[in-house]
Each structure stands twice: as C-alpha cells, then as structure tokens.
Design an enzyme around this catalytic site. Structure first.
Site, PDB file in Angstrom:
ATOM      1  N   CYS A   1       0.815  -1.110  -0.127  1.00 22.00           N
ATOM      2  CA  CYS A   1      -0.034  -0.009  -0.051  1.00 22.00           C
ATOM      3  C   CYS A   1       0.948   1.151  -0.203  1.00 22.00           C
ATOM      4  O   CYS A   1       0.259   2.385  -0.129  1.00 22.00           O
ATOM      5  CB  CYS A   1      -0.974  -0.014   1.270  1.00 22.00           C
ATOM      6  SG  CYS A   1      -2.119  -1.249   1.332  1.00 22.00           S
TER       7      CYS A   1
ATOM      8  N   ASP B   1       2.964   2.230   2.684  1.00 24.34           N
ATOM      9  CA  ASP B   1       3.073   3.033   3.928  1.00 24.34           C
ATOM     10  C   ASP B   1       3.431   2.034   4.857  1.00 24.34           C
ATOM     11  O   ASP B   1       2.874   1.137   5.131  1.00 24.34           O
ATOM     12  CB  ASP B   1       1.755   3.583   4.477  1.00 24.34           C
ATOM     13  CG  ASP B   1       1.302   4.770   3.612  1.00 24.34           C
ATOM     14  OD1 ASP B   1       1.913   5.634   3.490  1.00 24.34           O
ATOM     15  OD2 ASP B   1       0.056   4.726   3.125  1.00 24.34           O
TER      16      ASP B   1
ATOM     17  N   CYS C   1       4.676   8.559   2.104  1.00 29.19           N
ATOM     18  CA  CYS C   1       4.319   9.684   1.528  1.00 29.19           C
ATOM     19  C   CYS C   1       4.700  10.827   2.577  1.00 29.19           C
ATOM     20  O   CYS C   1       5.139  10.657   3.821  1.00 29.19           O
ATOM     21  CB  CYS C   1       3.047  10.208   1.078  1.00 29.19           C
ATOM     22  SG  CYS C   1       1.983  10.154   2.247  1.00 29.19           S
TER      23      CYS C   1
ATOM     24  N   CYS D   1      -2.865   8.203   7.117  1.00 31.16           N
ATOM     25  CA  CYS D   1      -1.371   8.056   7.818  1.00 31.16           C
ATOM     26  C   CYS D   1      -1.393   8.573   9.405  1.00 31.16           C
ATOM     27  O   CYS D   1      -0.743   7.870   9.880  1.00 31.16           O
ATOM     28  CB  CYS D   1      -0.891   9.467   6.944  1.00 31.16           C
ATOM     29  SG  CYS D   1      -0.651   8.991   5.266  1.00 31.16           S
TER      30      CYS D   1
END
Lengths: 400, 126
Positions: free
Chosen positions: B36, B38, B61, B105
C-alpha cells in the site's frame, strides 16, 4: 503547497504540460481581441476567423501527412479526441461487430472509455505489454477476430516513454480491415508521424503537450470512416462537432504543431542525449535503481526510474522544495491506493512501483538542468532511505 | 498533490524528529505494508511506565513521515497511559490539519505507537 524559494524552477515534467511558446501566444492574441468574430458567421468578421481556423487545419494536416483537410477535426484536447474516436466509432459501427482491442497501459482517456463500452455490451481485449511496456503487431494480429471493429493502441507511453511499433500494427490492421486508432498525445512533436505511411486511421493529439495552448486538440479521422457525434449542438466541423470555434486556441494549435514538427530529428537527438545522460548518471550514482521502459524505442524526453525502499511522493516533495518539478506513479500521487497501472503492467511489484520517478524533458531543458537534478537527487534518495524501515531491514539482512 | 500540506506537515517532513531505531528497545510496533506504500515502525524505551525515548522509521509519503514524526514528539516523556490516549485526531490537530486522502496516515501513526506499547506490555508481562 508551501512557500516557493526564489531559486530558478526547473521543469522536469513536460509530459504533464509545456509552456506556451511566446511566438505562438503572439499569433493567438489578435484572435481574442480585434478578430473576435464567430468563425461560423457569414459576415466579414466571421469569414476572417474561419479562414484562420482553416489555415490551422492545413497546418495539422501537413504535420500528420494526412491527405485531406476534411480528415482533421478540432476538439477540446486529447481526452475528448480519444472519447470521440472510440465511442463515436463503436456507436456507428456496432452492426459490424462488438469487439475492440487495446492495451493494458493506455492513458485513462482510452482505458476508461473502453471500460464504459464494456458496460454497454462491447467486448474489449486488453493486450498485456512486455516488461518494457510494448505490444507487438503479432499480438494484435492474434487477437483480431471476425467481430473486431477497432484497435486502439497508444503511440508512446505517457509514463514510461516506450514507443509501440505503430507502423507494423497499422499494417496488420489494414490487412485485416480493422480500423486503427492511436493516442499520439505524447508522440506528436517528439517522433515523426505519417498517418499514410503508418496506416493510422484515427489519431488523437493535444496542443499543450508541444508548447501550444491548453484546451485544444485534434482528431484525425481517415476519409470514409463513420463516427457518431460526441458533442451535439451545431453545424461546426461539417456538422460533426457542435461548439463555437475556439479560434485563438485552434490558431495556437496550428502554429504550435507546425513548429513542433519541424526538424524533429535534430531536436530529438539533443533531448535523447540529455535523457540518456540522466539515466546513466542516475543508475551510476545511486544504488538499487530500476529503469522502466524500453531503452531505445523510447520518447527522447522521457526518464522513468524506480528507487527501491522509498516512496514517490516524498521524493517529489523534496525535489519541489529544491525547485524541481517532476512526477511519480506512486499511489499517493495517483489519488488511489494502487500505484500506476502502467508500472504494474510491466511487472513491477507494488512496493517498487511506489518508488517511481518520471523526469520528462522539453525544448527549454538544458545541460544545467540535468546537472542540477544530479546535484540534488542522490542526497534526497539517501535521506529518504535513512528514514525507511525497508532499507534498514535490507542493510541488516545484507550484513547478517 | 491537489490538496495542500500545512506548514507544520512540511516542517516535520523536512526535519523529521526522532528518526531511527532504539537498540534493545523495550517495545517495537510496525504497521502498514509496502504494497500500500506505507510502513511505520516505532520503537520505545520505557522506565517506570514512562516513555523515556522513542524513535521511528517510515516508508511512505510526506504525510506518513510527518505524522509519525509528530507522534513520537507528542509521546516522548509521557506515561504509557497518556501515550495510549493519543488519537489520530490529536495528531491531525497538532499538524494543523491533513488533506482528506492522507487521514489514513494519522491512523497508521496512532496504530504504530499503540503496537509498540502493546509489544512492551506483552514482553514485560503487563
């Protein structure tokens, strides 16, 4: 996003868009003001504007090697051209068959249009590409059935730059009497195109990719091919596309395509040298890099690499802070959970596809731009790898 | 990147705090997966139920890096109970907001920290 520094910005994202050539802008300007007439009006102002539209049509015809002016239609851009070519052709020809062949690495303007047609009862074959992102003419030949009416294959890939064997595919389609459309949005101005020699029946292009204005494009349609209208509502384009003529945009498209298709070999050789230098320096100076796309059958302005252990958006943000615009196929930049369909189609695992970087050069790109990228890129990759648990694990395993 | 990152996000992204891994950590938590895009790993040192040191490593990110950085800053010196009370909303507030598509996140940052504390508790029979 955040305060921009005062350092000179470097555009390494010409595949996204280019600046409008000031000369082209100068040619467009009078068509906004003194010559503002509606190109469909019968009186003098209209006739003047119409002549400008027809002059631009001739410029597009000549750039593509098309036979007749009536084969060039002006549109709002590449996406509309793709939609019109595919939906318009499918609508008008469904009694001949319901099968369409395309690839799994098309721009979404083609991909989503084909998916829409599947919902309407058409059958679509999405040819898989090889590890360099290309399809072969043989694959196309093998996929054609007696129900096939249309083949739509992109000329050159917008993400990884790979160029398809368009002339060979065109030949196969001609022999099998199947109409061949190509999305050439990234190719016009970078690669010589001749719709006659290449047996291309329909071709989409967009002005802003070759230093023309945004919001205008064209569709080449070989004489004798029937398309249903996409935009209804007027007699423009001989009744095939309603909408008041965008005279300044069309004039700009004509001027830009004329300039962009002049002297392609010299322009491309200069960019390809910068491209290859970038690829060689990136792979030479940074570890764990994968180069995506074909190494020679490649747009002269396209560099696409994956850096293992890091993610693309954080790479772009770091480049941006240092004045460099670039793009990535990571999920975070595509606005979805998956990385780019093109990178997955060439066989990259998700975690590597997330670390992709596309640098695309343009007419104003210089050796200094390349040097500046190479001055900062290795440090950015190092910094992000220092942050990455994947890289820490890799080092630990290596040293174990 | 259609939505904007705040100055606080860019600050933590540019100068992440508490980067690395604690040797002989009392607890380590890792969440997310590479597929994914992350992964967050947080390690903690605990003395008398207080987080005396905390470090992180993140693959992801700008928002993933910023949320894990700020989360470590928020719990350093805090008791385990205080740290367990940390929610992703508090992380978002501390960063002055996050684009909608980046909310996950902040959830990962909360989960990574909670996973590290759970690991500590499991290892220390608590």
């Amino acid at each position: 996003m955040h305060a921009m520094s005062t350092t000179k910005r470097i555009n390494m994202d010409h595949a996204a868009t280019t600046y409008l050539d000031p000369e082209v802008l100068g040619i467009m300007l009078p068509w906004f003001t003194e010559n503002y007439g509606n190109a469909s009006s019968v009186y003098a102002e209209g006739r003047t504007a119409r002549q400008a539209v027809e002059d631009a049509r001739e410029q597009v015809r000549a750039a593509l090697g098309a036979k007749a002016l009536q084969e060039i239609y002006f549109t709002s851009g590449g996406t509309e051209s793709d939609n019109w070519a595919i939906k318009g052709f499918a609508d008008a020809n469904q009694r001949k068959g319901n099968h369409i062949i395309t690839t799994n690495v098309e721009h979404h303007a083609v991909l989503h249009t084909c998916q829409y047609l599947e919902k309407k009862g058409f059958e679509v074959t999405y040819l898989p590409v090889d590890h360099e992102g290309r399809v072969s003419a043989q694959q196309v030949a093998d996929a054609i059935t007696d129900r096939t009416i249309l083949v739509s294959i992109l000329f050159a890939n917008n993400e990884i730059g790979s160029i398809n064997p368009i002339a060979e595919i065109g030949k196969v389609c001609r022999e099998r009497k199947v109409v061949f459309h190509t999305d050439a949005v990234q190719a016009v101005g970078s690669v010589p195109i001749d719709v006659e020699a290449m047996n291309i029946d329909m071709l989409s292009l967009s002005a802003h990719k070759f230093n023309g204005p945004k919001g205008v494009g064209a569709l080449y349609v070989r004489k004798g091919i029937r398309l249903e209208n996409l935009i209804h509502g007027g007699a423009q384009e001989r009744g095939h596309r309603g909408s008041t003529y965008n005279t300044p945009g069309i004039v700009g498209l004509g001027a830009a395509i004329q300039r962009a298709t002049q002297d392609i070999p010299a322009k491309s050789a200069r960019l390809a040298a910068l491209r290859d230098q970038l690829i060689n320096r990136i792979t030479g100076e940074i570890d764990h890099v994968i180069v995506n796309g074909h190494r020679t059958e490649r747009l002269p302005n396209n560099v696409n690499v994956c850096f293992r252990f890091i993610e693309g958006e954080s790479l772009l943000l770091n480049l941006d802070m240092l004045g460099i615009s670039a793009s990535s196929g990571s999920a975070c930049t595509s606005g979805s959970l998956d990385p780019s369909h093109v990178l997955l189609a060439i066989g990259l695992p998700h975690e590597i596809a997330h670390g992709s970087l596309r640098l695309s050069l343009g007419v104003e790109s210089t050796q200094e731009d390349v040097d500046r990228v190479m001055e900062v890129l290795p440090g950015i990759v190092r910094k992000l790898r220092d942050l990455s648990p994947l890289y820490a694990d890799y080092l630990q395993q290596k040293n174990a | 990147m259609s939505e904007m990152y705040t100055q606080q996000v860019m600050d933590h992204f540019t100068n992440p705090r508490n980067v690395g891994e604690i040797e002989n950590a009392d607890g380590v938590g890792q969440v997310g997966n590479a597929k994914c895009g992350d992964i967050m790993r947080i390690s903690i040192k605990v003395e008398n139920d207080v987080i005396t040191d905390v470090k992180f490593r993140t693959f992801g990110c700008g928002a993933a890096i910023a949320t894990s950085s700020v989360a470590t800053e928020m719990v350093k010196g805090k008791t385990l109970d205080e740290a367990l009370a940390l929610t992703n909303q508090m992380v978002i507030e501390k960063l002055g907001g996050l684009p909608d598509v980046k909310i996950h996140c902040s959830v990962l940052a909360e989960e990574a920290l909670h996973a590290a504390i759970a690991d500590y508790k499991a290892k220390h029979g608590k």
